[in-house]
Design a protein around this motif. Structure first.
Motif: not given
Length: 295
Positions: A146-147, A149, A155, A185-186, A191-192, A212, A214-215
């Motif tokens: 995951r990405r 925070t 980030v 994301d979390m 996210a991407e 948001n 995170t990316f």
């Protein structure tokens, strides 16, 4: 089985470092350089291809923004970055497909070494041949990685230390026969991709995850959104789940390395390069070619 791209060990390269241009792979970091040891590097990546360098100014501006957010000390103004990039491009054959990488890093740390000293910020600009990937299409899946925070990782910068986790995601996806993967994301929203921003289309509307924190809200991403909206396409930025992508009519990526590329499979579901992908790619190529490099 998806075809996995092999790493490129060398291509023609020129690097501006300590006041002059150097050819080849220049050793600019030793084992005691803080950046090589503990990852205190920020960078950016612009593209030159077919005689154009779209959004070069924005990439040069962003590396300074990244340095500031990372608490490094920006040493080079945007105009100087742009001028050096153009000097580097001129060292290659006309219309070469190039990657332009300005970088900052911390040379030294203090105390036990973890804390870097911003006053020792060093920098270079590297320009190297990197052929544009052909838009043959990627097979994608969901990554278990995951990405982070803001509380977990920097980030708010294009920081090199963020990329090993993306590399792990891509390696894991490749082990299952996929070219790329979607990272959540979390909160569990998409996210991407592992190396690019992501778009999908459903029922005549283009959707993309809302930035948001995170990316990275990519420069090519922003440009494609603007171009599509300017061409009358509805583009919605919002929270998207993996289920949304599984049900999408089409999926495509945007990023500096490949620009705009289609997805042709998600898990075991086949897709075709769609009309919105085709439109986005044409709009971007037209935009890029309208910004030819000065002779």
């Amino acid at each position: 089985m998806a075809t996995i791209a092999k790493p490129v060990s060398y291509s023609q390269s020129w690097t501006f470092f300590e006041g002059e241009w150097h050819e080849g792979n220049v050793p600019i970091m030793g084992p005691r350089t803080h950046a090589a040891w503990l990852g205190s590097v920020v960078f950016d990546g612009a593209r030159a291809f077919e005689g154009a360098a779209p959004d070069l100014d924005r990439h040069c501006e962003r590396v300074n923004w990244s340095a500031t957010n990372f608490r490094l000390k920006p040493m080079v103004d945007t105009d100087t970055w742009i001028g050096l990039a153009r000097e580097g491009i001129a060292r290659f054959k006309p219309n070469a497909e190039l990657y332009i990488r300005p970088m900052y890093w911390a040379q030294n740390g203090s105390g036990g070494g973890v804390l870097f000293d911003p006053e020792t910020t060093n920098w270079c600009l590297c320009v190297y041949e990197a052929p544009m990937p052909q838009p043959t299409g990627n097979a994608i899946t969901l990554s278990p990685f995951r990405r982070p925070t803001m509380e977990c990782a920097p980030v708010d910068a294009k920081a090199a230390c963020l990329y090993p986790n993306n590399s792990r995601a891509l390696i894991e996806a490749a082990s299952r026969g996929f070219n790329n993967c979607l990272m959540l994301d979390m909160l569990g929203n998409v996210a991407e991709f592992g190396n690019a921003n992501v778009f999908m289309a459903k029922d005549g509307v283009v959707h993309t995850p809302a930035p948001n924190g995170t990316f990275l809200n990519g420069i090519t991403r922003q440009r494609v959104i603007s171009l599509l909206r300017g061409d009358g396409v509805t583009v919605v930025e919002k929270a998207l789940t993996y289920a949304d992508f599984l049900a999408a009519d089409e999926i495509f990526s945007t990023g500096n390395f490949a620009k705009v590329a289609p997805v042709i499979r998600i898990d075991d579901r086949q897709l075709q390069p769609g009309s919105f992908y085709t439109r986005a790619r044409k709009l971007y190529w037209d935009f890029a070619h309208a910004r030819k490099l000065a002779a």
